[in-house]
Design a protein around this motif. Structure first.
Motif, mmCIF file in Angstrom:
data_model
loop_
_atom_site.group_PDB
_atom_site.id
_atom_site.type_symbol
_atom_site.label_atom_id
_atom_site.label_comp_id
_atom_site.label_asym_id
_atom_site.label_seq_id
_atom_site.Cartn_x
_atom_site.Cartn_y
_atom_site.Cartn_z
ATOM 1 N N GLY A 59 0.818 -1.213 0.000
ATOM 2 C CA GLY A 59 0.000 0.000 0.000
ATOM 3 C C GLY A 59 0.848 1.259 0.000
ATOM 4 N N GLU A 60 2.153 1.101 -0.048
ATOM 5 C CA GLU A 60 3.073 2.255 -0.013
ATOM 6 C C GLU A 60 3.632 2.476 -1.402
ATOM 7 N N VAL A 61 2.893 3.212 -2.189
ATOM 8 C CA VAL A 61 3.363 3.495 -3.547
ATOM 9 C C VAL A 61 3.521 5.004 -3.638
ATOM 10 N N ARG A 62 4.760 5.463 -3.539
ATOM 11 C CA ARG A 62 5.051 6.899 -3.334
ATOM 12 C C ARG A 62 5.903 7.468 -4.451
ATOM 13 N N TYR A 63 6.052 8.793 -4.398
ATOM 14 C CA TYR A 63 7.047 9.426 -5.267
ATOM 15 C C TYR A 63 8.415 8.813 -4.986
ATOM 16 N N THR A 64 9.243 8.800 -6.008
ATOM 17 C CA THR A 64 10.638 8.380 -5.821
ATOM 18 C C THR A 64 11.503 9.589 -6.208
ATOM 19 N N PRO A 65 12.821 9.496 -6.068
ATOM 20 C CA PRO A 65 13.650 10.578 -6.598
ATOM 21 C C PRO A 65 13.329 10.826 -8.084
ATOM 22 N N ALA A 66 13.458 12.072 -8.521
ATOM 23 C CA ALA A 66 13.018 12.449 -9.881
ATOM 24 C C ALA A 66 13.658 11.601 -10.971
ATOM 25 N N PRO A 90 25.765 6.242 -10.470
ATOM 26 C CA PRO A 90 24.327 6.574 -10.443
ATOM 27 C C PRO A 90 24.048 7.952 -11.070
ATOM 28 N N ALA A 91 25.005 8.878 -10.925
ATOM 29 C CA ALA A 91 24.779 10.230 -11.461
ATOM 30 C C ALA A 91 24.878 10.280 -12.988
ATOM 31 N N ASN A 92 25.283 9.168 -13.607
ATOM 32 C CA ASN A 92 25.306 9.085 -15.078
ATOM 33 C C ASN A 92 24.012 8.488 -15.639
ATOM 34 N N VAL A 93 23.054 8.212 -14.745
ATOM 35 C CA VAL A 93 21.859 7.466 -15.164
ATOM 36 C C VAL A 93 20.588 8.228 -14.808
ATOM 37 N N ILE A 94 19.636 8.248 -15.739
ATOM 38 C CA ILE A 94 18.280 8.712 -15.410
ATOM 39 C C ILE A 94 17.306 7.631 -15.860
ATOM 40 N N ALA A 95 16.350 7.298 -14.989
ATOM 41 C CA ALA A 95 15.264 6.407 -15.398
ATOM 42 C C ALA A 95 14.034 7.285 -15.623
ATOM 43 N N SER A 96 13.265 6.939 -16.647
ATOM 44 C CA SER A 96 12.125 7.784 -17.037
ATOM 45 C C SER A 96 10.889 6.939 -17.266
ATOM 46 N N ASN A 97 9.783 7.623 -17.531
ATOM 47 C CA ASN A 97 8.545 6.922 -17.888
ATOM 48 C C ASN A 97 8.633 6.469 -19.343
ATOM 49 N N GLY A 98 9.336 5.388 -19.559
ATOM 50 C CA GLY A 98 9.546 4.871 -20.910
ATOM 51 C C GLY A 98 10.786 5.497 -21.532
ATOM 52 N N THR A 261 17.312 15.456 -15.394
ATOM 53 C CA THR A 261 16.564 15.131 -14.167
ATOM 54 C C THR A 261 15.769 16.348 -13.683
ATOM 55 N N ASN A 262 16.392 17.540 -13.791
ATOM 56 C CA ASN A 262 15.661 18.762 -13.407
ATOM 57 C C ASN A 262 14.398 18.893 -14.250
ATOM 58 N N ILE A 263 14.536 18.667 -15.554
ATOM 59 C CA ILE A 263 13.386 18.805 -16.464
ATOM 60 C C ILE A 263 12.322 17.764 -16.105
ATOM 61 N N GLN A 264 12.776 16.537 -15.951
ATOM 62 C CA GLN A 264 11.824 15.445 -15.676
ATOM 63 C C GLN A 264 11.071 15.676 -14.352
ATOM 64 N N GLY A 265 11.783 16.255 -13.367
ATOM 65 C CA GLY A 265 11.158 16.536 -12.069
ATOM 66 C C GLY A 265 9.948 17.443 -12.208
ATOM 67 N N HIS A 266 10.013 18.358 -13.160
ATOM 68 C CA HIS A 266 8.874 19.265 -13.361
ATOM 69 C C HIS A 266 7.830 18.674 -14.292
ATOM 70 N N GLN A 267 8.261 17.689 -15.084
ATOM 71 C CA GLN A 267 7.327 17.106 -16.059
ATOM 72 C C GLN A 267 6.432 16.061 -15.427
ATOM 73 N N SER A 269 7.479 14.396 -12.287
ATOM 74 C CA SER A 269 8.014 14.168 -10.928
ATOM 75 C C SER A 269 9.013 13.030 -10.861
ATOM 76 N N CYS A 270 8.618 11.866 -11.341
ATOM 77 C CA CYS A 270 9.510 10.700 -11.333
ATOM 78 C C CYS A 270 8.849 9.634 -12.192
ATOM 79 N N PRO A 271 9.605 8.593 -12.539
ATOM 80 C CA PRO A 271 8.931 7.473 -13.221
ATOM 81 C C PRO A 271 8.026 6.739 -12.215
ATOM 82 N N SER A 272 7.065 6.007 -12.727
ATOM 83 C CA SER A 272 6.137 5.262 -11.866
ATOM 84 C C SER A 272 6.899 4.374 -10.874
#
Ligand code: PMP
Ligand code: GLU
Length: 405
Positions: A59-66, A90-98, A261-267, A269-272
């Motif tokens: 039941g804990e499905v929350r925002y994650t880092p952007a 890790p700072a070389n990687v971004i995960a996104s919604n697809g 990551t800054n852009i995605q954070g505003h778009q 927030s984070c991937p699912s």
């Protein structure tokens, strides 16, 4: 209603629209054959499904880092080591919604209005629209010899002072062509020399046939990671049959990933969160399903090529990977939109018109479905187009007689 200039310049995704057309026809009980699809029909790996279910149970499905959870970034780091032979942070990687969002935020991070992005024709439907969404200019490049393999000279001739990036997708949607290692090596070198970003859309890299193996562009990069303009795109959608989980990623320099990551954070927030959790399990888990899918697709490719062998007016280049074949139907009809409409209306076969990929006269035929979809789908196409095909055919429980030609 006032619509922005950019907004009104963007077309609907033809591939997604056709999925809906096929689903709507099926819902009405029509015996449609969907040869237009861009997603595997197999199930997501059991590890991924179990992880998603376990997270839901808490039941804990929350925002994650952007830019994605550390667990997912670590899985992507391992993946990068295994398939690209390169170690990143890790700072070389971004995960996104697809992978789609990873490409989009990469373009938003590097493009100013009027900048140009070069990519080979035929191209994936979304590339021109994504570039336009940034106010920038898509520069599709036709190969001089009309083949599906671009040459360095083709790309070089489109470079201008406004060129910011080159974007390639190999193995390729829609052709299934895997670009030669020498081409990739040369392109990496040329982009480094000219200071251009190079976006490598590797989303299909493990789905290759005839003993081929994925290519790592890092093998040819001279520039150290932190000053490199290489952006490598990948994700779980295709290889793990996890399209609906919406997880893709990009690997690039830390500076660029921070901006993305800054852009995605505003778009978004984070991937699912559920998608990320499932993706970690897929990447770290049992890999049998990837090989199973790869083999099925190779088998389906072989079946499709055998069907086309006896379809005298169609020229089909043998795909090296993916689940697409981009076949030349110009002998029958040069207008691919008209042709696809005709095949749908007369024979209930869904295909994607080549014009959506920048090359008319072709149809993208997908091999994601069953062997029966492939054989029956091609038989129906022959019935519509080929005068030598029998005039009578069964479509679902109806017998239909051809009354044209
Ligand atoms: N690149 C290409 C070439 C694709 O075919 C797709 C599939 N839609 C994507 C990127 C995006 O993948 P995703 O579903 O992970 O957004
Ligand atoms: N990439 C797939 C295709 O080309 C899925 C649809 C889409 O994302 O446009 O069909």
């Amino acid at each position: 209603m006032t619509i922005s200039r950019i907004g009104s310049s963007i077309s609907q995704s033809a591939t997604l629209a056709l999925n809906q057309t096929a689903a709507a026809l099926r819902a009405k009980g029509e015996p449609v054959i969907h040869l237009g699809g861009g997603e595997p029909k197999s199930k997501a790996p059991a590890d991924a499904l179990a992880a998603a279910a376990a997270m839901l149970k808490t039941g804990e499905v929350r925002y994650t880092p952007a830019g994605g959870t550390l667990a997912l970034k670590q899985a992507i780091i391992q993946y990068t080591e295994e398939f690209y032979g390169t170690t990143v942070d890790p700072a070389n990687v971004i995960a996104s919604n697809g992978a789609k969002q990873s490409i989009m935020v990469a373009l938003q991070a590097i493009l100013d209005p009027t900048d140009e992005v070069i990519f080979p024709v035929p191209y994936w439907v979304s590339y021109p629209e994504m570039v336009k969404l940034c106010g920038a200019v898509p520069v599709p490049v036709l190969t001089e010899d009309g083949s599906f393999h671009p040459r360095i000279a083709d790309i070089e001739r489109k470079v201008t002072p406004r060129t910011k990036a080159v974007m390639i997708n190999s193995p390729n949607n829609p052709t299934g062509a895997m670009y030669a290692e020498e081409f990739v090596a040369e392109l990496v070198g040329r982009c480094e020399k000219r200071g251009l970003y190079l976006i490598m859309d590797d989303i299909y890299h493990r789905l290759v046939f005839d003993g081929r193996t994925p290519i790592s562009c890092y093998t040819y990069a001279r520039e150290p990671m932190e000053t490199s303009k290489l952006i490598v795109i990948n994700g779980v959608s295709k290889q793990y049959a996890m399209t609906g989980f919406r997880i893709g990623w990009a690997v690039a320099s830390k500076g660029l990933i921070q901006v993305m990551t800054n852009i995605q954070g505003h778009q978004t927030s984070c991937p699912s969160a559920i998608g990320q959790h499932a993706a970690v399990a897929a990447i770290n888990g049992e890999q049998g399903s990837v090989e199973g899918l790869r083999r099925t697709l190779e088998n389906n490719r072989n079946a499709l090529m055998a069907e086309f062998d006896s379809f005298s007016g169609v020229t089909a280049t043998r795909p090296d990977g993916t689940f697409y074949c981009f076949a030349d139907f110009r002998h029958y009809e040069k207008d691919s939109t008209k042709l696809a409409k005709q095949l749908l209306e007369k024979a209930l076969v869904v295909t994607v018109p080549g014009v959506e990929f920048g090359m008319d006269g072709h149809l993208r035929i997908s091999t994601c479905g069953s062997l029966q979809d492939i054989t029956e789908g091609v038989a129906r196409m022959k019935w519509v187009l080929d005068p030598s095909a029998p005039a009578e055919i069964r479509i679902g429980d109806r017998t239909v007689v051809r009354d044209w030609m």
